[in-house]
Design a protein around this motif. Structure first.
Motif, PDB file in Angstrom:
ATOM      1  N   GLN A 100       1.969  -2.726  -9.907  1.00 20.07           N
ATOM      2  CA  GLN A 100       0.548  -2.721 -10.233  1.00 20.07           C
ATOM      3  C   GLN A 100      -0.114  -1.495  -9.629  1.00 20.07           C
ATOM      4  OE1 GLN A 100      -1.067  -6.345  -8.696  1.00 20.07           O
ATOM      5  NE2 GLN A 100      -0.040  -7.632 -10.186  1.00 20.07           N
ATOM      6  N   THR A 101      -1.295  -1.164 -10.152  1.00 23.42           N
ATOM      7  CA  THR A 101      -2.109  -0.148  -9.519  1.00 23.42           C
ATOM      8  C   THR A 101      -2.452  -0.627  -8.117  1.00 23.42           C
ATOM      9  OG1 THR A 101      -3.068   0.387 -11.646  1.00 23.42           O
ATOM     10  CG2 THR A 101      -4.259   1.135  -9.698  1.00 23.42           C
ATOM     11  N   PRO A 102      -2.386   0.233  -7.100  1.00 25.75           N
ATOM     12  CA  PRO A 102      -2.682  -0.195  -5.733  1.00 25.75           C
ATOM     13  C   PRO A 102      -4.016  -0.944  -5.651  1.00 25.75           C
ATOM     14  CG  PRO A 102      -1.869   2.050  -5.751  1.00 25.75           C
ATOM     15  CD  PRO A 102      -2.066   1.656  -7.181  1.00 25.75           C
ATOM     16  N   ASN A 103      -4.008  -2.086  -4.967  1.00 30.51           N
ATOM     17  CA  ASN A 103      -5.195  -2.932  -4.911  1.00 30.51           C
ATOM     18  C   ASN A 103      -6.162  -2.470  -3.831  1.00 30.51           C
ATOM     19  OD1 ASN A 103      -4.480  -4.736  -7.003  1.00 30.51           O
ATOM     20  ND2 ASN A 103      -3.034  -5.734  -5.639  1.00 30.51           N
ATOM     21  N   ASP A 104      -6.626  -1.215  -3.922  1.00 30.11           N
ATOM     22  CA  ASP A 104      -7.628  -0.732  -2.983  1.00 30.11           C
ATOM     23  C   ASP A 104      -8.975  -1.328  -3.341  1.00 30.11           C
ATOM     24  OD1 ASP A 104      -9.087   1.226  -4.890  1.00 30.11           O
ATOM     25  OD2 ASP A 104      -6.979   1.763  -5.084  1.00 30.11           O
ATOM     26  N   VAL A 105      -9.972  -1.093  -2.488  1.00 31.56           N
ATOM     27  CA  VAL A 105     -11.270  -1.733  -2.682  1.00 31.56           C
ATOM     28  C   VAL A 105     -11.927  -1.326  -4.001  1.00 31.56           C
ATOM     29  CG1 VAL A 105     -11.753  -2.127  -0.229  1.00 31.56           C
ATOM     30  CG2 VAL A 105     -12.352   0.076  -1.266  1.00 31.56           C
ATOM     31  N   VAL A 106     -11.740  -0.079  -4.423  1.00 29.99           N
ATOM     32  CA  VAL A 106     -12.337   0.371  -5.679  1.00 29.99           C
ATOM     33  C   VAL A 106     -11.663  -0.295  -6.862  1.00 29.99           C
ATOM     34  CG1 VAL A 106     -12.779   2.366  -7.155  1.00 29.99           C
ATOM     35  CG2 VAL A 106     -13.058   2.562  -4.682  1.00 29.99           C
ATOM     36  N   THR A 107     -10.334  -0.394  -6.824  1.00 30.23           N
ATOM     37  CA  THR A 107      -9.593  -1.033  -7.902  1.00 30.23           C
ATOM     38  C   THR A 107      -9.964  -2.504  -8.022  1.00 30.23           C
ATOM     39  OG1 THR A 107      -7.741   0.485  -7.584  1.00 30.23           O
ATOM     40  CG2 THR A 107      -7.292  -1.528  -8.803  1.00 30.23           C
ATOM     41  N   VAL A 108     -10.109  -3.173  -6.884  1.00 26.62           N
ATOM     42  CA  VAL A 108     -10.455  -4.592  -6.896  1.00 26.62           C
ATOM     43  C   VAL A 108     -11.840  -4.805  -7.502  1.00 26.62           C
ATOM     44  CG1 VAL A 108     -10.926  -6.603  -5.452  1.00 26.62           C
ATOM     45  CG2 VAL A 108      -8.932  -5.181  -4.980  1.00 26.62           C
ATOM     46  N   THR A 109     -12.815  -3.987  -7.103  1.00 26.71           N
ATOM     47  CA  THR A 109     -14.156  -4.144  -7.673  1.00 26.71           C
ATOM     48  C   THR A 109     -14.160  -3.806  -9.166  1.00 26.71           C
ATOM     49  OG1 THR A 109     -14.740  -1.891  -6.970  1.00 26.71           O
ATOM     50  CG2 THR A 109     -15.363  -3.697  -5.507  1.00 26.71           C
ATOM     51  N   ALA A 110     -13.372  -2.809  -9.559  1.00 23.70           N
ATOM     52  CA  ALA A 110     -13.327  -2.422 -10.969  1.00 23.70           C
ATOM     53  C   ALA A 110     -12.698  -3.508 -11.831  1.00 23.70           C
ATOM     54  CB  ALA A 110     -12.553  -1.116 -11.130  1.00 23.70           C
ATOM     55  N   SER A 111     -11.804  -4.315 -11.237  1.00 28.28           N
ATOM     56  CA  SER A 111     -11.126  -5.357 -12.000  1.00 28.28           C
ATOM     57  C   SER A 111     -11.936  -6.637 -12.088  1.00 28.28           C
ATOM     58  CB  SER A 111      -9.763  -5.663 -11.368  1.00 28.28           C
ATOM     59  OG  SER A 111      -9.928  -6.225 -10.075  1.00 28.28           O
TER      60      SER A 111
END
Length: 403
Positions: free
Chosen positions: A257-268
């Protein structure tokens, strides 16, 4: 202000944000018990890290050495550590009490547990382990302090007490991580999955086999507690070149998966679509995705942005107002991963340089940031943690009503 966000190296990013690496040496000690109300004789030296039954190649030696050096756990007076000795519920409660300082989330009834008299050696630890959400009781108001702790119970206790939540379906995490996932009790599946994703679990000799129903040993307890302290950023992770590090379970789902950084989590999450867009507009997305950054984000929901005065959101999105947008967004970010249970009354400095005011209602367990309520807490990311809030936080030196 904008120049702060043009830094290219990890170190300069941390300096720009004023971030500091916090390392603490917790005092945790597992107390082996041979009699109900008596604490056995332990080593008086807290600096001894060599035990006659822990050889140089013993799988858990790095964990054991690290926690002994930090006065987290002692051996016995005969110079042994007894790594394979099962841990009882009372002993584990004492470990938890001395390892963590979590807030109470419930209250034990005035009479306490029927099988834990007031003068019982671990009474205060048992009460705290229950009230902080780590360990549950049993029906008929029992705690069963002499009962051995199952490995899955210890893992679930850490996940529950630390407020861990998984960012993927539990079945995906468990089936991808363990060959014996089907025997993990259903009621503990979510907690074990969250602990797995947080890299708390250590399996020896087969990293893919959890053995969830086996008793927790002193060696395994040392490993789990150490990994929990790593998650809290209170100790350093074991070096990857150590053989022992190979027994730390990594969530295999994260590899695909795309790394679950804070930006990715909010974008998802559709609740944060506006915040995600603004982070990109401000040029903060790349910085907040850096794997070495450790942060807590108080994330306004889309509804929170919709409640801003008419025209404010559009004004913030204009290129000439980018510096103000950066100041507003960084006012929602504080250094270090902080679970909601770690937020205490008082001021907390943000990346914007200004402090937010944390208030905690002990009766309702409601935590607010300035006047914003935390709607959803402890959303996990690889480089931080996110708490959803119902209002946009405006720094005290910005007046958007006079834009």
């Amino acid at each position: 202000m904008c120049s702060l966000f043009r830094c290219s190296s990890a170190s300069s990013l941390l300096l720009a944000f004023g971030m500091a690496v916090v390392t603490a040496s917790p005092v945790v000690m597992s107390i082996p018990i041979s009699a109900q109300n008596a604490v056995p004789t332990l080593l008086t030296s807290t600096s001894k890290t060599t035990f006659s039954d822990i050889k140089a190649n013993y799988w858990a030696r790095p964990f054991i050495q690290a926690i002994v050096e930090r006065n987290i756990i002692d051996g016995f007076a005969d110079g042994t550590f007894r790594p394979d000795r099962p841990v009882k519920r009372a002993e584990f409660a004492v470990m938890l009490q001395k390892a963590f300082e979590q807030k109470r989330v419930r209250q034990l009834n005035a009479g306490g547990f029927k099988d834990v008299p007031p003068n019982y050696w671990a009474a205060s630890a048992i009460k705290e382990a229950y009230e902080t959400g780590f360990m549950p009781g049993y029906p008929a108001n029992l705690f069963l302090p002499k009962q051995q702790v199952g490995k899955f119970e210890a893992i679930a206790a850490l996940a529950n007490g630390l407020g861990l939540t998984a960012t993927a379906p539990a079945s995906n995490i468990l089936n991808g991580s363990y060959t014996d996932a089907p025997i993990i009790p259903n009621y503990a599946a979510d907690a074990v999955a969250a602990a797995t994703q947080a890299n708390l679990v250590v399996n020896y000799p087969n990293v893919k086999k959890l053995d969830p129903l086996e008793p927790l040993t002193r060696a395994s307890a040392a490993a789990l507690l150490y990994q929990a302290l790593v998650w809290q950023e209170r100790v350093e992770p074991l070096p990857s070149n150590l053989k022992t590090a190979n027994y730390i379970v990594a969530d295999v789902n994260q590899n695909n998966q795309t790394p679950n950084d804070v930006v990715t989590v909010t974008a998802s999450d559709s609740s944060f679509s506006i915040l995600s867009s603004l982070l990109k507009t401000a040029g903060l997305a790349v910085i907040l995705q850096h794997p070495n950054n450790s942060m807590t984000i108080f994330a306004p929901t889309d509804e929170a942005f919709a409640n801003l005065p008419k025209g404010t959101l559009e004004w913030l999105q204009q290129p000439e107002n980018r510096e103000t947008l950066i100041r507003v967004l960084t006012y929602h970010v504080v250094p270090r991963k902080r679970q909601v249970s770690e937020l205490s009354e008082g001021k907390l400095k943000t990346f914007a340089g200004k402090a937010v005011n944390i208030q905690v209602n002990s009766l309702t367990h409601q935590t607010t940031v300035n006047n914003a309520k935390i709607l959803q807490s402890n959303i996990q990311a690889s480089n931080g943690i996110i708490h959803a809030i119902n209002q946009v936080l405006i720094p005290p030196n910005i007046n958007l009503s006079k834009k």
